[in-house]
Design an enzyme around this catalytic site. Structure first.
Site, PDB file in Angstrom:
ATOM      1  N   CYS A 116       2.676  -2.574  -0.020  1.00 37.52           N
ATOM      2  CA  CYS A 116       1.636  -1.595  -0.311  1.00 37.52           C
ATOM      3  C   CYS A 116       0.593  -1.825   0.763  1.00 37.52           C
ATOM      4  CB  CYS A 116       1.041  -1.803  -1.695  1.00 37.52           C
ATOM      5  SG  CYS A 116      -0.342  -0.693  -2.008  1.00 37.52           S
ATOM      6  N   CYS A 174      -3.321  -1.502  -0.714  1.00 37.95           N
ATOM      7  CA  CYS A 174      -3.861  -2.396  -1.745  1.00 37.95           C
ATOM      8  C   CYS A 174      -2.734  -3.279  -2.284  1.00 37.95           C
ATOM      9  CB  CYS A 174      -4.584  -1.619  -2.831  1.00 37.95           C
ATOM     10  SG  CYS A 174      -3.738  -0.150  -3.419  1.00 37.95           S
ATOM     11  N   SER A 175      -2.401  -3.116  -3.552  1.00 36.76           N
ATOM     12  CA  SER A 175      -1.359  -3.994  -4.091  1.00 36.76           C
ATOM     13  C   SER A 175      -0.495  -3.270  -5.111  1.00 36.76           C
ATOM     14  CB  SER A 175      -1.992  -5.240  -4.724  1.00 36.76           C
ATOM     15  OG  SER A 175      -2.893  -4.847  -5.744  1.00 36.76           O
ATOM     16  N   CYS A 176      -0.212  -1.986  -4.897  1.00 36.67           N
ATOM     17  CA  CYS A 176       0.675  -1.241  -5.791  1.00 36.67           C
ATOM     18  C   CYS A 176       2.010  -1.985  -5.874  1.00 36.67           C
ATOM     19  CB  CYS A 176       0.917   0.170  -5.271  1.00 36.67           C
ATOM     20  SG  CYS A 176      -0.575   1.191  -5.248  1.00 36.67           S
TER      21      CYS A 176
END
Lengths: 98, 220
Positions: free
Chosen positions: B125, B128-130
């Site tokens: 991602c 961000c941190s999907c």
């Protein structure tokens, strides 16, 4: 590899509208009181003061009440409903005395 | 005091979809009331000896750091042993994963990318941190680090080498950027020598990192 897990799946993986708020898997607490309210319910259930299923039913009812007609504009946030449910279960089990 | 000055999570298109249900929209005054109410409740339960603060801290710690189930390993093992399931998984991953009872997604679709002898897939991602958390639990720290997010796009082979994954030059590496709408899961290649293993035994072989695509599944 399946890892050993301390969390109770019955709590961590509640389905439906009562599911814990998460963002990419991580629990979302906006304020410290939400964290404390979460901890009280989990800790009391762990000790057997009430069954998690009873708290969960109270939570489902509180969330449904907050959602009313429109699930997208609830009258209160998730952890406010959580607190309503906690108070209901504590009263039901008379854990706070009179 | 304005009641609308709280920062909302809305509009961050790369992460969880907007939901007022999940964001803080309370006034500061209401929040103060709730803080006091919860503190009174906690004090009362502590005074009555019903809870102790250490246990409360421990409960929070366990759930905030809960690694979650590796449901993805069971999805992969099923796909390896049941060709019809594998086809459904590749056609409509969200539905096929739900068949095994794993849900909890809030509007995101799952897409499964199959590794073959010719193609190796890896998931990131970039913004961000999907992460496909219903199947993989919490993302590892390195997945959220800028170093991984930026470098895997420009130098995927270098990143894979850092994870000990050496690919032949003729293998194509595909990098998938997760988003609010789509979460990717890599279906690793079934290792040679596992023909006699049961679905349950196979699930034990499948590590999280292989389903992100930075490693391969090794035979036991």
């Amino acid at each position: 590899m399946i890892q050993e897990r301390l969390a109770d799946p019955a709590i961590a993986e509640m389905p439906g509208r009562e599911a814990l708020p998460r963002k990419s898997g991580e629990l979302v607490f906006h304020d410290e009181w939400e964290r404390r309210a979460f901890a009280m319910a989990v800790s009391l259930a762990e000790q057997g003061r009430f069954a998690w299923a009873d708290f969960q039913q109270a939570l489902i009812a509180a969330v449904a009440e907050a959602e009313g007609e429109d699930p997208l504009t609830p009258s209160r946030g998730y952890f406010e409903s959580w607190l309503v449910a906690l108070e209901a279960v504590l009263a039901d089990k008379r854990l706070l005395g009179e | 005091m304005s009641h609308d000055d709280h920062a909302h999570d809305h509009g961050h298109a790369h992460d969880a979809p907007p939901s007022p249900y999940h964001s803080s929209q309370r006034s500061e005054e209401r929040n103060r009331e709730l803080t006091e109410k919860v503190a009174r409740l906690e004090d009362l339960l502590v005074a009555k000896g019903i809870v102790d603060r250490g246990a409360l801290d421990r409960a929070v710690d366990i759930y905030e750091n809960d690694l979650g189930p590796m449901n993805g390993a069971r999805v992969v093992a099923r796909a390896w042993t049941d060709p019809a399931y594998k086809q459904r998984l590749l056609d409509n991953a969200t539905a096929a994963i739900a068949e095994l009872g794993y849900g909890g997604l809030q509007g995101e679709h799952m897409v499964v990318c199959e590794n073959t002898p010719e193609i190796h897939n890896v998931v990131v991602c970039t913004l961000c941190s999907c992460y496909p958390w219903p199947v993989l639990g919490l993302p590892p720290t390195w997945y959220k680090d800028y170093a991984y997010r930026s470098r895997v796009v420009v130098d995927p082979r270098g990143v894979l080498a850092d994870f000990g994954t050496e690919l032949p030059d003729d293998v194509e590496v595909r990098v998938w950027d997760s988003s609010a709408e789509v979460r990717y899961l890599v279906l690793p290649e079934r290792p040679a020598g596992t023909e006699g293993m049961s679905e349950e035994q196979l699930a034990e072989l499948v590590e999280r990192d292989a389903m992100i695509g930075v490693t391969k599944v090794e035979p036991a």
